[in-house]
Design an enzyme around this catalytic site. Structure first.
Site, short mmCIF file in Angstrom:
data_model
loop_
_atom_site.label_atom_id
_atom_site.label_comp_id
_atom_site.label_asym_id
_atom_site.label_seq_id
_atom_site.Cartn_x
_atom_site.Cartn_y
_atom_site.Cartn_z
N ASN A 110 7.45 -6.84 -1.30
CA ASN A 110 8.35 -5.65 -0.92
C ASN A 110 9.41 -5.88 -1.68
O ASN A 110 10.43 -6.84 -0.98
CB ASN A 110 8.06 -5.81 0.63
CG ASN A 110 9.24 -4.51 0.97
OD1 ASN A 110 9.98 -3.87 0.57
ND2 ASN A 110 9.54 -4.85 2.52
N TRP A 111 9.92 -5.20 -2.53
CA TRP A 111 11.26 -5.67 -3.14
C TRP A 111 12.61 -4.99 -2.29
O TRP A 111 13.64 -5.23 -2.78
CB TRP A 111 11.35 -4.93 -4.61
CG TRP A 111 10.62 -5.90 -5.65
CD1 TRP A 111 10.07 -7.00 -5.33
CD2 TRP A 111 10.21 -5.39 -7.05
NE1 TRP A 111 9.62 -7.52 -6.48
CE2 TRP A 111 9.52 -6.57 -7.41
CE3 TRP A 111 10.42 -4.46 -7.97
CZ2 TRP A 111 8.87 -6.65 -8.75
CZ3 TRP A 111 10.02 -4.38 -8.99
CH2 TRP A 111 9.53 -5.37 -9.61
N LYS A 112 12.21 -4.10 -1.30
CA LYS A 112 13.45 -3.65 -0.69
C LYS A 112 14.26 -2.89 -1.66
O LYS A 112 13.91 -2.33 -2.68
CB LYS A 112 13.90 -4.56 0.21
CG LYS A 112 12.92 -5.37 1.00
CD LYS A 112 13.55 -5.97 2.11
CE LYS A 112 12.43 -7.13 2.76
NZ LYS A 112 12.83 -7.79 3.94
N GLU A 121 12.63 -2.84 9.34
CA GLU A 121 14.09 -2.34 8.59
C GLU A 121 14.08 -1.01 8.86
O GLU A 121 14.89 -0.45 9.21
CB GLU A 121 14.19 -2.79 7.45
CG GLU A 121 14.49 -4.27 7.21
CD GLU A 121 14.39 -4.98 6.00
OE1 GLU A 121 13.91 -4.31 4.84
OE2 GLU A 121 14.02 -6.37 5.99
N SER A 157 9.32 -14.71 5.67
CA SER A 157 9.47 -15.81 4.92
C SER A 157 8.36 -16.68 4.66
O SER A 157 8.42 -18.15 4.43
CB SER A 157 10.36 -16.67 6.06
OG SER A 157 11.84 -16.14 6.19
N GLY A 211 8.83 -10.52 1.03
CA GLY A 211 10.28 -10.15 0.73
C GLY A 211 10.76 -10.93 -0.38
O GLY A 211 10.63 -10.81 -1.59
N GLY A 212 11.86 -11.84 0.09
CA GLY A 212 12.71 -12.58 -0.67
C GLY A 212 12.03 -13.22 -1.95
O GLY A 212 12.35 -13.29 -3.00
C1 PEP Z 1 9.61 -8.37 4.57
O1 PEP Z 1 10.53 -7.74 4.30
O2 PEP Z 1 8.57 -7.42 4.68
C2 PEP Z 1 9.46 -9.65 4.36
C3 PEP Z 1 8.33 -10.27 4.92
O3 PEP Z 1 10.79 -10.32 3.94
P1 PEP Z 1 10.71 -11.95 3.59
O4 PEP Z 1 9.52 -12.41 3.06
O5 PEP Z 1 12.04 -11.92 3.02
O6 PEP Z 1 10.96 -12.43 5.08
#
Ligand code: PEP
Length: 264
Positions: free
Chosen positions: A12-14, A108, A224, A245-246
């Site tokens: 998920n690149w947001k 979000e 995370s 995400g990140g």
């Molecule tokens: C997400 O936004 O779905 C997510 C899991 O982000 P991150 O991996 O950065 O916690």
């Protein structure tokens, strides 16, 4: 991980990566996956404006037969078909760019854009009308967990968000359990916390749709996930992949999560 359910790893690149950064990522990522076979599904969810570039790159790679099949996801969709909804994107528009999955109910979207369970439910139904596969996100805040409301929060999100969805819809749905306190914070749920929540989610699906559907549905963990914790999380019997995400913004770390997390 359960061998009867194919794990699914979704980036998920947001609001990151326009078309040119998408191209850089995909070229680098495909060079790592080339010649490898994975017993999992790989999905990338870029911003809307990068969908055409991603579709084009993956199509070219697939026809060159040098790519592991990667599916495309959108990060959101409208609950309406068309018309005066400024800034919105319809499910049919997504289909034109070979989008197969759509992330719905992300925390979000719930927290920043005020998406309620009812709105998310309307989007789930609209996605299914267009034969898109929803990645349906649920999860509790830290305050909810600490006040003993974990199960009631998840139960409400599931029953309201999936309201009126059929068994067939559920066969095409992926659930992402993402504790809000673990998203983008660097704090990961312990594998025991994640497994307990996943087992609970599966038990609620069994109550609503029966044991067969519950046994088949894939439940990703999100929050995370990194190369260093993927293997331990994915070893849990009710965890069927990850929404990332990140750590999915860099081709190398997304690749390592997939390799570490899908090793049998
Ligand atoms: C997400 O936004 O779905 C997510 C899991 O982000 P991150 O991996 O950065 O916690």
């Amino acid at each position: 991980m359960n061998i009867n359910r194919k794990p699914i790893f979704a980036a998920n690149w947001k609001m990151n990566k326009g078309a040119s950064e998408t191209e850089d990522f995909v070229k680098s990522f495909l060079s790592k996956t080339q010649g490898q076979s994975f017993s999992c599904e790989i999905v990338i969810a870029p911003p809307f404006v990068s969908l055409p570039k991603l579709a084009d790159l993956l199509h070219t790679a697939a026809t060159g037969k040098n790519a592991h099949a990667i599916q495309i996801a959108a990060q959101n969709c409208s609950q309406f078909d068309s018309g005066a909804y400024t800034g919105e994107i319809s499910v049919l528009m997504l289909r034109e760019f070979f989008v197969h999955y759509v992330i719905l109910g992300h925390s979000e979207r719930r927290a920043i854009y005020g998406e309620t369970d009812a709105i998310i439910n309307a989007k789930m139904k609209k996605a299914r009308e267009a034969n898109l596969k929803p990645i349906f996100c649920i999860g509790e805040t830290l305050a909810e967990r600490e006040s003993g409301k974990l199960e009631s929060v998840l139960r409400t999100q599931i029953t309201e968000g999936l309201k009126d969805l059929t068994d067939k819809d559920m066969a095409e749905t992926v659930i992402a359990y993402e504790p809000v306190w673990a998203i983008g914070t660097g704090v990961t749920a312990t594998s025991q916390q994640a497994q307990d929540a996943h087992a609970f989610v599966r038990s609620v699906i069994a109550e609503l749709y029966g044991a067969d559907t519950a046994g088949r549905i894939r439940i990703q963990y999100g929050g995370s996930v990194k190369p260093g914790n993927a293997a331990e999380l994915m070893a849990c019997p009710d965890i069927d992949g990850a929404l990332i995400g990140g750590a999915a913004l860099e081709p190398q770390s997304f690749f390592e999560i997939i390799v570490n997390g899908s090793a049998e």
